[in-house]
Every structure is written in C-alpha cells, then in structure tokens.
Write a protein that holds these residues in place. Structure first.
Motif, PDB file in Angstrom:
ATOM      1  N   PRO A 188      -3.172  34.726  46.971  1.00 33.81           N
ATOM      2  CA  PRO A 188      -2.133  35.377  47.626  1.00 33.81           C
ATOM      3  C   PRO A 188      -1.285  35.327  46.273  1.00 33.81           C
ATOM      4  CG  PRO A 188      -2.970  34.035  49.178  1.00 33.81           C
ATOM      5  CD  PRO A 188      -3.914  33.733  47.921  1.00 33.81           C
ATOM      6  N   ARG A 189      -0.086  36.145  46.421  1.00 39.53           N
ATOM      7  CA  ARG A 189       0.843  36.215  45.235  1.00 39.53           C
ATOM      8  C   ARG A 189       2.457  36.337  45.795  1.00 39.53           C
ATOM      9  NH1 ARG A 189       2.792  41.407  44.538  1.00 39.53           N
ATOM     10  NH2 ARG A 189       3.549  41.092  42.401  1.00 39.53           N
ATOM     11  N   PHE A 190       3.269  35.572  45.291  1.00 35.84           N
ATOM     12  CA  PHE A 190       4.691  35.398  45.572  1.00 35.84           C
ATOM     13  C   PHE A 190       5.096  36.933  44.659  1.00 35.84           C
ATOM     14  CE2 PHE A 190       4.703  30.951  45.700  1.00 35.84           C
ATOM     15  CZ  PHE A 190       4.519  30.793  47.034  1.00 35.84           C
ATOM     16  N   SER A 191       5.505  38.101  45.675  1.00 32.98           N
ATOM     17  CA  SER A 191       5.946  39.180  45.139  1.00 32.98           C
ATOM     18  C   SER A 191       7.321  39.306  44.786  1.00 32.98           C
ATOM     19  CB  SER A 191       5.517  40.383  46.302  1.00 32.98           C
ATOM     20  OG  SER A 191       5.912  40.030  47.556  1.00 32.98           O
ATOM     21  N   ALA A 192       8.446  38.263  45.597  1.00 31.97           N
ATOM     22  CA  ALA A 192       9.642  38.689  45.398  1.00 31.97           C
ATOM     23  C   ALA A 192      10.194  37.040  45.795  1.00 31.97           C
ATOM     24  CB  ALA A 192      10.340  39.487  46.061  1.00 31.97           C
ATOM     25  N   PHE A 193      11.367  36.651  45.062  1.00 30.75           N
ATOM     26  CA  PHE A 193      12.152  35.457  44.986  1.00 30.75           C
ATOM     27  C   PHE A 193      13.504  35.768  45.381  1.00 30.75           C
ATOM     28  CE2 PHE A 193       8.292  34.262  42.639  1.00 30.75           C
ATOM     29  CZ  PHE A 193       8.016  32.903  43.237  1.00 30.75           C
ATOM     30  N   TRP A 194      14.340  34.927  46.027  1.00 34.44           N
ATOM     31  CA  TRP A 194      15.667  35.268  46.508  1.00 34.44           C
ATOM     32  C   TRP A 194      16.227  33.832  46.003  1.00 34.44           C
ATOM     33  CZ3 TRP A 194      11.899  37.375  48.903  1.00 34.44           C
ATOM     34  CH2 TRP A 194      12.050  38.882  49.148  1.00 34.44           C
ATOM     35  N   LEU A 195      16.941  33.555  45.087  1.00 36.06           N
ATOM     36  CA  LEU A 195      17.555  32.403  44.502  1.00 36.06           C
ATOM     37  C   LEU A 195      18.897  32.024  45.012  1.00 36.06           C
ATOM     38  CD1 LEU A 195      15.466  33.748  42.040  1.00 36.06           C
ATOM     39  CD2 LEU A 195      15.365  31.202  41.667  1.00 36.06           C
ATOM     40  N   THR A 196      19.330  31.022  45.244  1.00 35.36           N
ATOM     41  CA  THR A 196      20.816  30.587  45.343  1.00 35.36           C
ATOM     42  C   THR A 196      21.398  29.784  44.132  1.00 35.36           C
ATOM     43  OG1 THR A 196      20.498  30.368  47.901  1.00 35.36           O
ATOM     44  CG2 THR A 196      22.276  29.548  46.992  1.00 35.36           C
ATOM     45  N   ARG A 197      22.336  30.310  43.605  1.00 32.30           N
ATOM     46  CA  ARG A 197      22.908  29.474  42.358  1.00 32.30           C
ATOM     47  C   ARG A 197      23.666  28.304  42.943  1.00 32.30           C
ATOM     48  NH1 ARG A 197      27.168  32.081  37.980  1.00 32.30           N
ATOM     49  NH2 ARG A 197      27.521  30.190  36.815  1.00 32.30           N
ATOM     50  N   PRO A 198      23.216  27.237  42.205  1.00 32.16           N
ATOM     51  CA  PRO A 198      24.048  25.854  42.700  1.00 32.16           C
ATOM     52  C   PRO A 198      25.162  25.752  42.564  1.00 32.16           C
ATOM     53  CG  PRO A 198      21.795  25.462  41.335  1.00 32.16           C
ATOM     54  CD  PRO A 198      22.218  26.813  41.322  1.00 32.16           C
ATOM     55  N   ALA A 199      26.061  25.234  43.493  1.00 31.47           N
ATOM     56  CA  ALA A 199      27.489  25.231  43.183  1.00 31.47           C
ATOM     57  C   ALA A 199      27.876  24.027  42.530  1.00 31.47           C
ATOM     58  CB  ALA A 199      28.084  25.115  44.605  1.00 31.47           C
ATOM     59  N   PRO A 200      28.946  23.757  41.898  1.00 32.55           N
ATOM     60  CA  PRO A 200      29.327  22.595  41.327  1.00 32.55           C
ATOM     61  C   PRO A 200      29.092  21.492  42.231  1.00 32.55           C
ATOM     62  CG  PRO A 200      30.879  24.264  40.516  1.00 32.55           C
ATOM     63  CD  PRO A 200      30.150  24.863  41.777  1.00 32.55           C
ATOM     64  N   GLY A 201      28.500  20.239  41.691  1.00 31.54           N
ATOM     65  CA  GLY A 201      28.129  19.027  42.467  1.00 31.54           C
ATOM     66  C   GLY A 201      26.752  19.060  43.189  1.00 31.54           C
TER      67      GLY A 201
END
Length: 507
Positions: A188-201
């Motif tokens: 199986p392969r990961f075909s897409a990723f959705w990432l959340t940019r960390p906030a300060p802290g």
C-alpha cells in the motif's frame, strides 16, 4: 540547519496554489477512503523519462534547497523539505497544507532543489513538478537552536523517525498486506498528505494521509512529538475492497546481519551488525518475551499469540560503541521502536519474519500484528496506536531482570573437541529482581524445548556479578529440525526475569 532569520526571507513563496483550495477534515478524508474502496483500484501514474531516467548516482546528488524550506521563520517549530521525484520513486505523492480548514496544494519545482555534478533539471525553472517522492520534517531535537531531521515519509507507506541522539535505522509502514503468504504481497502507498503548520508554541505536528492499494483504502492521522523519545500517534480507518489473507497492523522493517548469537559465515572485524537485535512483546499479564533475531539460511517465521498486548517492537539494547566497532554506521545509535496499542486490540498474533541476507544494506526483518478475525471485501476496521522511537522507549526495558546476552556455539565440554550433534545456548539475565537478596537455591530455570531435546541445563550466579545469572542449555535435534526454545528464571511462583524465546534451525 540553524534557526536563522534569513530563512524567513528566502521562504516567502511557500505555497502556490495551482489548484483551488478545498475544504478538509479527517471525517471527509475517511469518507474519501470509503468511496475509494468502493471503486476499482487505479494504479498511480508513472513519471516521464525525465525523472525515471535518473540513476542512483544522479539521484543522490539532488538535495532539497534548505532556503526553500516550507514553514521556515523566526517562530518556526518545524520546517518541511520534499524529496525529488525520480529514480526508484517513479510515482509521486501530493502534499497539501491545511489553512483555515482548507486544503491548499503545496507545489514544488526545480527551484526547490540543488542539482549536483552534471545532473540536469528535469523541468524548466518555474514548471511545477507532478508531485514529490515524499517529505521530511525537521524540528529542534538534539539542541534547541538547531533543526534536525525527525521524521521522513518516502516510498510506498514507509516512514522513519528519530529520538534524541539517534541515527536512522529501522522503518515503520502504514500497513502490510499478504506479506510472506500464498498470495502476492501488496505494498500500500500513501498517495497524498495534508499537513497542518504548527502554530507558535506548539510541540507537535499533525498531518493526514490517504492510503491506497489493490485491496484496501485508508485514512490516517499522524501526530509527531519530537523528544528524547519521539512519539507518533496513529489513528486509521481502513476499508477493504476485497478479501485479505493476512493483514499486518503496525508493521516494522529492520536489518539483522549477524550478532553474538548468530555469527554466520561473515569474516568481519565487527562482532555485531544489525539495526535491531531483538523482538520484544509485553503481554497484558506482565510477561515480557525477548526474542533475539537471526539471519537464517532459509525463510523463517515465528508466531506469538497474544491478547491485546501492552506493547511490542524491535529493539537495539546494546548501546556501547565497543559492541559494534563501526565508526561509520554507528549501530549503537539506531533507534528502538515500540508499538503501544490504543484501545483493545483483542486476540491476535505478533508475526516475526526473518529473511536470509548477505548484505547489511538489505532489510531482512519484518514484524507486525495480525488480528485474529480476517477482513473481507466490504468490511472496515479502526486501529489506533502510538509509536515510540528512541534509545530506550517505554516497553524496550523491563522491570524484570533483563536478558543481556544470548550466545551460541558448538555443544560439548569447553577445551575438548566440540560436539557436532548438539548446540550450546548461553543466556545471561541481569538486574531487576535478581538484584534483590535471593537465596541461590530458590532460583530455578523454567525451560521448554519443542522440536528438539534438552541434553543438559546449568544455572549459576556469575561470580562477582551479584545481579547476573547465566543459564546454559545444550540442545540436540535432528537435521532439518526447527527448534523452538523458551526459558526464564523464577522464585517459586514469582517470575524474576524476562522470558527468552529463540528459534534454532538445525542444519
């Protein structure tokens, strides 16, 4: 890479939307995985020759341009680098950034990479790549003022992470399907990723992935928290489009070439070469199984039944340079990785697969959890767990006396001609409850041998080492036999040590 303000100046064009942003939530990703599984499998598109014609030497000279790191800035907690598509990575994954609940495409081009030697850019400047091979996240790990690589996702559903002072070793995977079965294995392969940019802290990074293969589609949520022991919390929902003979949950992949228990045919100045030395299983009842790894002459399998284990994983316990004497690989710094189930996993089996290899560049060890109930077409599953990566992650050490050595050699009496008919196994137990005052006559070995015969058993306290006991087993077996062995030390009804388990294939 240091935390310099210049990064903020050189990474202003971080996300350019070639496609419109779309709403995103994990619930929506789960629905997408469900719908994907209800449709025929569509294999990924293969890249053009401009990418696939890259050979190993050319590909390894291509590096991400750190000045183009996504999320860089004075208050950054994590920065993202992408892996260039091409060479063995002949298909791509899509990356998106979640901004105010919207998925914004993260686009990459030749401007994001440095090309070494005579390697030419596959596309002209400004032309967007069809995707990337994978990505890595760099965060403060070994020092507060330096970004170190913490986790990388590259190839199929493989990923690796580091704790403090680690160097990369074993890998994890999103899922294993029909590994070493009568059916063809799927990757199986990961075909897409959705990432959340960390906030300060923030002290963690959360992202999501879509997993796809011929038989299954899945939605994954990952939360990475770097530290002395780096943790990755995984939540997954799986949907099956066809029957699966064997489902491997939380699969691990590592390398064992040789060690003190199994020197093999190698004429090498080093006494150990391995990324991991043992499989550990911590059962719900308090027993800890310690299975030293082998490099067998033929494919070997071991199965350990368990009911919702507290944890299991592959570990590297010996942390002294003197144990390995490798000034380049530094095997003593390879991470141990323990899997901690979240929720009740019920009945199942930990399967260990050992594959013969003559090269330390080959991963030949696989371990994963097999649920007792199989999954058929149209069924679904929810699985959650936490991965612990580090020098001594929880579960890698036991409150019981630990197994510090497994040694093996020809049977018979030392100093005279060895016995070709038997093999001697020496197990050292140290620390834990053995450090308490215990009458020597009350400590007994509990040994089981299956597929062979126990010829002799000797248990003794090691002189000068009050908390160390040595158990010597001499075992006979018919040629071609597969011998399963098990031993621990106890004082009456009280278990004192981890339980040593081992497989010996008699030539």
């Amino acid at each position: 890479m240091s935390l310099l303000g210049t990064l903020a100046q050189t990474a202003t064009a971080q996300t350019v939307a070639a496609e419109p942003a779309t709403p995103f939530s994990f619930a929506a990703l789960v629905d997408r995985a469900r719908q994907t599984a209800a449709q025929a499998y569509v294999p990924p598109e293969v890249l053009s020759a401009a990418f696939t014609d890259l050979d190993y030497d050319a590909y390894r000279t291509i590096q991400f341009n750190e000045a183009r790191a996504r999320w860089a800035g004075p208050e950054a907690f994590a920065v993202l680098h992408a892996y260039h598509p091409g060479w063995l990575f002949d298909s791509t994954v899509d990356l998106f950034e979640i901004v105010d609940g919207m998925a914004v495409p993260m686009d990459f081009s030749a401007r994001d990479f440095r090309y070494g030697g005579d390697v030419e850019q596959p596309l002209i400047d400004g032309e967007i790549f069809p995707g990337v091979a994978g990505f890595r996240l760099n965060m403060p790990l070994n020092a507060p003022d330096r970004f170190d690589e913490v986790v990388t996702f590259l190839g199929a559903s493989y990923f690796r992470a580091l704790g403090k002072d680690n160097r990369y070793g074993l890998s994890a995977r999103g899922l294993a399907v029909n590994t070493a079965t009568s059916e063809a294995e799927e990757f199986p392969r990961f075909s897409a990723f959705w990432l959340t940019r960390p906030a300060p802290g923030d002290t963690a990074v959360t992202f999501y992935a879509l997993l796809e293969s011929e038989s299954v589609a899945g939605a994954y949520q990952f939360t990475v928290t770097p530290g002395e022991t780096t943790t990755i919390d995984v939540t997954s929902e799986l949907f099956f489009r066809r029957d699966i003979e064997q489902l491997g949950i939380a699969p691990l992949t590592s390398m064992f070439l040789f060690g003190l228990n199994d020197q093999g045919p190698f004429d090498d100045y080093r006494t150990r070469v391995h990324d991991s030395e043992a499989l550990i299983i911590n059962n719900a009842g308090g027993e800890t199984l310690y299975r030293v790894l082998n490099n067998p002459q033929k494919l070997a399998n071991s199965y350990f039944g368990a009911q919702s284990p507290r944890s299991f994983g592959l570990v590297q316990r010996n942390r002294d340079f003197e144990s390995y004497l490798d000034a380049e690989a530094f095997y003593e710094r390879r991470p141990s990785l323990m899997i901690e189930p979240v929720g009740d996993w019920g009945d199942g089996t930990v399967r260990l697969i050992e594959i013969p290899t003559d090269l330390e560049t080959n991963d030949n060890i696989v371990a994963f959890w097999i649920p007792q109930n199989p999954y058929g077409a149209g069924s679904s599953a929810k699985v959650s767990y936490r991965l612990h990566w580090g020098m001594t992650p929880p579960g890698a050490q036991s409150d019981l006396a630990q197994i510090t050595h497994t040694l093996a050699g020809a049977g018979g009496v030392s100093g005279v001609e060895p016995s070709a008919d038997t093999r001697k196994f020496v197990i050292d137990f140290q620390g834990g409850l053995l450090a308490e005052p215990i009458a020597e006559l009350l400590v007994e070995a509990r040994t089981s041998i299956y597929g062979g015969t126990l010829v002799q058993e000797v248990l003794q306290r090691v002189d000068g080492q009050d908390a160390t006991w040595r158990l010597v087993l001499e075992v006979a077996a018919d040629p071609g036999a597969i011998v399963e062995m098990r031993a621990n030390l106890a004082e009456g009804d009280r278990l004192l040590t981890e339980t040593w388990v081992y497989q010996w294939m008699k030539n």
